[in-house]
Design a protein around this motif. Sequence first.
Motif, short mmCIF file in Angstrom:
data_model
loop_
_atom_site.label_atom_id
_atom_site.label_comp_id
_atom_site.label_asym_id
_atom_site.label_seq_id
_atom_site.Cartn_x
_atom_site.Cartn_y
_atom_site.Cartn_z
N PRO A 27 3.54 25.95 3.27
CA PRO A 27 2.49 26.55 4.08
C PRO A 27 2.62 26.22 5.56
CG PRO A 27 1.60 24.71 2.82
CD PRO A 27 3.00 24.96 2.32
N TYR A 43 -3.60 24.22 4.57
CA TYR A 43 -2.60 23.17 4.49
C TYR A 43 -1.50 23.31 5.55
CZ TYR A 43 -4.68 22.08 -0.05
OH TYR A 43 -5.53 21.74 -1.06
N SER A 45 -1.12 29.03 2.51
CA SER A 45 -1.74 27.89 1.84
C SER A 45 -2.35 28.23 0.50
CB SER A 45 -2.82 27.28 2.74
OG SER A 45 -2.26 26.60 3.83
N ALA A 46 -2.61 29.52 0.24
CA ALA A 46 -3.40 29.85 -0.95
C ALA A 46 -2.87 31.01 -1.79
CB ALA A 46 -4.84 30.17 -0.54
N THR A 75 -0.23 32.22 -4.08
CA THR A 75 0.93 31.80 -4.87
C THR A 75 1.95 32.92 -5.00
OG1 THR A 75 -0.44 30.24 -6.11
CG2 THR A 75 1.64 30.86 -7.11
N ASN A 119 6.45 22.41 -2.56
CA ASN A 119 5.46 22.97 -1.68
C ASN A 119 4.27 22.02 -1.62
OD1 ASN A 119 2.99 24.86 -1.10
ND2 ASN A 119 4.75 26.18 -0.68
N ASN A 139 1.10 22.95 -1.81
CA ASN A 139 0.14 23.45 -2.79
C ASN A 139 0.69 23.25 -4.21
OD1 ASN A 139 -1.04 25.47 -4.65
ND2 ASN A 139 -2.19 26.15 -2.86
N SER A 140 -0.06 22.58 -5.07
CA SER A 140 0.43 22.26 -6.42
C SER A 140 0.71 23.50 -7.26
CB SER A 140 -0.59 21.37 -7.14
OG SER A 140 -0.58 20.06 -6.61
N GLY A 176 3.52 18.69 -3.69
CA GLY A 176 2.60 19.24 -4.69
C GLY A 176 2.40 18.23 -5.80
N TYR A 222 -8.57 24.17 -8.04
CA TYR A 222 -7.22 24.62 -8.41
C TYR A 222 -6.47 23.43 -8.98
CZ TYR A 222 -4.61 22.69 -4.36
OH TYR A 222 -4.01 21.86 -3.44
N LEU A 228 -10.89 26.66 -2.38
CA LEU A 228 -9.96 26.27 -1.33
C LEU A 228 -10.36 26.98 -0.04
CD1 LEU A 228 -7.37 24.50 -1.25
CD2 LEU A 228 -6.05 26.61 -1.42
#
Length: 418
Positions: free
Chosen positions: A48, A53, A91-92, A94, A116, A118-119, A141, A188, A217
């Motif tokens: 991101p 993030y 950031s959000a 996927t 990344n 973000n998990s 992540g 999330y 988020l």
Amino acid sequence: MDDQTPSGNQKRRTVLKAAAAVGALQVAAPFIIKARGEVPVRFGLDNPLTGTYAELGKNERVGCELAIEQINAKGGVLGRPAELLVEDSTSADTGTAVQKARKLISRDKVNFLLGNVNSAMALAMGQVANELKTLLIVTGGHTDAVTGTDCHWNVFRVCNTTRMETNSVSKLLFEKYGKKWFFITPDYAFGHTLQQGFEASLKKFGGTEVGAALTPLGTSDYSSYLIKAEAAKPDVIIFLTAGNDAVNSLKQAVQFGLNKRFHIAGAQQELEVLEGLPPEARIGTWVFEWYWRQKNVPHLDEFVAAIKKKAGRVPTARHWFGYVATWTAALVANQEKTLDSVKLAKALEGFKLPPEIALMPDTPFYRAGDHQLMPNLYVGHAVSQGPVPDDYFHVDSVVKGVDVALPVAETGCKIKWS
């Protein structure tokens, strides 16, 4: 993968080439002349750069960039220049992260994939990289499944699992601050597994979960969630938010005066967050995954100075994540003298980080059973200002990752080799 030629669209993204390191390579002029005609070894960072993030992702990129510069200054990878290609995963979204991962591997022909923050994106990228048989080093992540139930032969991770983080701090919170906990949880994968880790500790210690609030988020107004937390009358409010969400939630908690009635705590905390808070909101008990102020750690001062020179600030754990991930791939490739993903993955099982990359006590290594790095964790408390500038965290204890990680048999990881 050794036969790949450069793609024609490199101008649209960040690229670091060996030429950028020419000044550092004056003593190795024959290599420079040779390297200019070599096909680069490509590292693709899918992270991101916009959204909640963005700062975390950008700092990981700086760590990657520093590593690339140093790798080239030491002769590159297999005698070829290293090159970093960067894509914004957002950031959000996927779907965007998956699209960018496919682009980097299939069109840009990267040899290694990184990311990344973000998990959920790290999990999705693991699936893509596995399908395309590319080595992925997950930088930041944390959700357990990355090296747990969704593990892959080609996926390794630098940052800790959420269970490592919760296990390192749970007993302290329970014994010192109370057994009734309320959770502020981002809705999330990362937040869910952090909460599950704390819930497992509560069950073990005989504590009580008095409530939880799932937060989207990118939330800006936490008032309704904080009111719910206050009404539950917990001993501890556990904040599991990260990035800008952590800044907003903690700032508003102090505005509500919750810190005067309840203990504020959590697992993962980051210097980026503490920097974004006013001094009065730098509070609570947390876990840092790496910290720039440590005593008697070889090469640490050089790393801090290098990041300061490059980014104009002290390094954070995110800089370290990017740095370690990039160097991991380069070191194992040079050690094994190949870019074959399967051979490199096998060589990384049990692979130890050298001191100049580890930058912490003991010797972090990638565990063979699940490909999770086993570093140290730093448990302590936030401070409004430490004894030196940019110091907002006091380390109370250093915990070994191997002591708080779930045994491989309990992670759910069953690696299948292609």
